[in-house]
Design an enzyme around this catalytic site. Structure first.
Site, short mmCIF file in Angstrom:
data_model
loop_
_atom_site.label_atom_id
_atom_site.label_comp_id
_atom_site.label_asym_id
_atom_site.label_seq_id
_atom_site.Cartn_x
_atom_site.Cartn_y
_atom_site.Cartn_z
N SER A 186 0.85 -1.19 0.00
CA SER A 186 0.00 0.00 0.00
C SER A 186 0.89 1.24 0.00
CB SER A 186 -0.96 -0.04 1.18
OG SER A 186 -1.98 0.92 1.05
N ASP A 236 -8.58 -5.13 -6.00
CA ASP A 236 -8.21 -4.13 -5.00
C ASP A 236 -9.18 -2.96 -5.04
OD1 ASP A 236 -6.94 -2.29 -3.32
OD2 ASP A 236 -4.95 -2.92 -3.94
N HIS A 256 -6.76 -5.82 -1.72
CA HIS A 256 -5.68 -4.95 -1.24
C HIS A 256 -4.76 -5.75 -0.33
CE1 HIS A 256 -3.83 -1.10 -0.81
NE2 HIS A 256 -3.93 -1.12 0.52
#
Length: 648
Positions: A495, A583, A615
């Site tokens: 991320s 995601d 994600h």
């Protein structure tokens, strides 16, 4: 400090990244049954057994073969168990009901929402048996509150969100006691509501940049007479405070000098260790979690002190999850630990008897794992930085601080967020890399939460700037300490951590010999523009404040200047990129775009795309494949010494 890192065994990827054998235990309200997560049908599923039984007598009550379950809870009626599930990591959560009297029956979806909508939260309504309050967005840009009858499945709109960014804080009866409103500037305004007229009276305003992901802890007391907040007040440390509904008087419920209230649990309620421990029956606050070199538990309710003291004797770790029956006599606790994580214990306060229920990873010997040590140093501008160091196996003697160099290959493991923080505890990623011969350094760079208001504020406008310099300063510290070989430094993260890895490769390619980006951001402008409508009212305090607003031309230009994609032609660092096709936070287009750009230039880049992930990689087989790729990537580009001469 004497090391325990001699003659450790080589650990298989599957041992570290497979699902735990047991996880997340919870007592039934009457204290007679234990629920927990364990493997079944190739995924984490919920099992239930009698409190005095072992796993051989347990029943698997869910049958999810597509994606593992992470969050579940007992209803107040012992017949029902509830859990949340999405589809292939798309984060479109639904609430499902299991009939414990007929576990062979299919789970019932209590929230059959349209695509693009989800359950944001679900909890029991204490004053009404068999009822759950759920926040959902069947209107895509609105967060409405619904009442769900668990037995019948009937769903009733309870409170409709009146405007974007306006949320109600409810008492135990589901009635509005307070209102929070996010202003156009990103601040959060808290008001009390008159129970008769609904008239608002402002109690307090908290600055948006102080709370980038919103005021993480905000709730009414069960009786509605007080507002509970995480607030800095006039200081630097995040405190637990109460504001009286009638008078607006502010009192501090818990504060620890030099430590902040740990609010990470709001990101994954029921999964991460809780910020607050509360009484199951009354909802009163028993204790709170604070950050630090090791997490700290501050007892608030004097009546809980004796129970907490007894629980603390069960482990040399820190209290993690906690569950009790409605009498507060029977407890099940797990503990945060760097080498023996999530060990579950049963404790009966009425008798003083305790027994270990299970170890989450019984196949792992704590002696084969290595300590996570807190470290501290200063950034180039003097800002204090805190982090954690995990050193490889087979290094005799003390930690290398102040000792002769050992010149290890080092991986800088960057946390996501960025408004979260690394904490002491078990990290399979750090353990795996250390087991393969790498030093692992995690640093809570400026902008991270958990280290005070000033530390978080220091990240404003510093994406790819001082935030990145903090990471470089951490590397320089490790080199100066003799830990790291400057020619064998890797960087990886997921991320925002993936963004940081790309920044390292694009902005300072001479500093890193290899990089791994997992679901990372390549272009800040396209990322922010892709965020869903329901998030728009809340962006002013985080992405707009810290990175910029792409709809403002001057800020858009600055965001392009801080995006790795803009400098893709500078990247020479070998890259491994991984992304989930579903995601919902960082679209796969972020990774597709940078991979395509690199390949057009003829730069070698390995790309793992998982069709059944979101994600991050949640399914064990995908996580294991990713870790094999990481192992190969770092071994090829960083190398590692099989032995390390540390003789003086």
């Amino acid at each position: 400090m004497t090391s325990t890192r001699q003659n450790c065994q080589r650990l298989d990827v599957e041992e570290l990244f497979g699902d735990p054998d047991f996880a997340h235990p919870t007592l039934s309200p009457d204290g007679t049954r234990l629920a927990y997560l364990a493997p079944a049908h190739g995924r984490r599923n919920v099992w239930v057994r009698g409190i005095d039984e072992d796993h051989h007598a347990a029943r698997c009550v869910t049958r999810d073969a597509r994606r593992g379950i992470s969050t579940y809870f007992f209803a107040d009626d012992p017949r029902w168990l509830l859990y949340l599930q999405d589809t292939d990591g798309n984060e479109e959560w639904h609430l499902f009901r299991v009939d414990l009297e007929d576990p062979a029956a299919p789970a019932a979806d209590l929230t059959p929402l349209p695509a693009g909508s989800r359950v944001f939260s679900a909890e029991l309504l204490r004053s009404r048996a068999g009822a759950v309050i759920a926040t959902m967005n069947p209107r895509p840009a609105s967060l409405d509150v619904f009442l769900i009858d668990v037995s019948t499945g009937e769903v009733t709109l309870l409170h409709e969100q009146s405007a974007p960014g306006v949320n109600l804080l409810l008492d135990r009866d589901g009635e509005p006691a307070f209102l929070s409103r996010v202003t156009a500037e990103g601040d959060t305004e808290f008001s009390t509501l008159d129970p008769g007229t609904g008239e608002e009276r402002v109690l307090r305003v908290l600055k948006g940049a102080d709370h980038p992901i919103g005021v993480e802890l905000q709730q009414a007391t069960p009786d509605g007479t007080g507002l509970i907040l995480g607030s800095y007040l006039e200081g630097n440390d995040l405190q637990l405070v109460r504001i009286e509904r009638a008078t607006g008087e502010v009192s501090v419920l818990a504060a620890v000098e030099g430590r902040s209230l740990d609010v990470m649990s709001v990101l994954a309620p029921g999964v991460l260790p809780p910020t607050l421990f509360t009484d199951r029956l009354t909802g009163r606050i028993l204790a709170a979690r604070f950050t630090g070199p090791r997490p700290h538990i501050e007892v608030i309710d004097p009546d809980f002190a004796e129970t907490y003291s007894a629980l603390s004797q069960l482990s040399d770790g820190v209290l993690g999850s906690l569950s009790s029956d409605t009498t507060g006599q029977r407890w099940v606790a797990t503990f945060v630990h760097d080498r023996d994580p999530d060990v579950a214990w049963f404790y009966d306060h009425s008798t003083g008897h305790s027994r270990r229920l299970f170890r989450s990873y019984p196949h792992l010997d704590p002696a084969d794992l290595v300590p996570m040590e807190p470290v501290a140093f200063s950034a180039r501008d003097g800002l204090p930085l805190h982090g954690f160091l995990t050193l490889p196996v087979d290094l005799p003697g003390d930690l290398p601080l102040g000792l002769p160099p050992c010149g290890l290959p080092l991986v800088l493991l960057v946390h996501g967020g960025p408004w979260v923080h690394d904490a002491w505890g078990y990290s399979p990623q750090a353990q795996f890399l250390a087991n393969r011969g790498y030093a692992v350094l995690q640093v809570n760079y400026r902008g991270s939460s958990g280290y005070g208001r000033r530390h978080t504020h220091a990240g404003v406008g510093e994406f790819a700037g001082a935030m990145h310099e903090d990471l470089l300063d951490a590397v320089d510290w490790s080199i100066a300490q003799g830990i790291a070989d400057p020619g064998r430094i890797g960087i990886m993260g997921a991320s925002f951590g993936g963004y940081a890895a790309l920044v390292g490769a694009a902005f300072t390619p001479d500093r890193f010999a290899a990089a791994v980006d997992i679901v990372g951001i390549a272009d800040l402008t396209s990322f922010i523009r892709s965020l869903p409508p329901v998030s728009r009212p809340y962006l002013a305090s985080n992405w707009y404040a810290y990175a910029g607003d792409p709809d403002v031309p001057e800020q858009e230009a600055q965001m392009h200047a801080r995006s790795p994609l803009t400098y893709v032609d500078r990247i020479t660092t070998p890259l491994l990129i991984a992304h989930g096709a579903n995601d919902a936070r960082v679209p796969r287009a972020e990774s597709d775009t940078i991979v395509d750009s690199l390949r057009e230039r003829g730069v070698a880049v390995d790309y793992l795309l998982a069709d059944d992930e979101g994600h991050g990689f949640g399914n064990p087989e995908n996580q294991i494949s990713l870790q094999h790729a990481i192992e190969k990537h770092f071994a090829h580009h960083l190398g590692r010494k099989e032995t390390h001469d540390r003789d003086s």
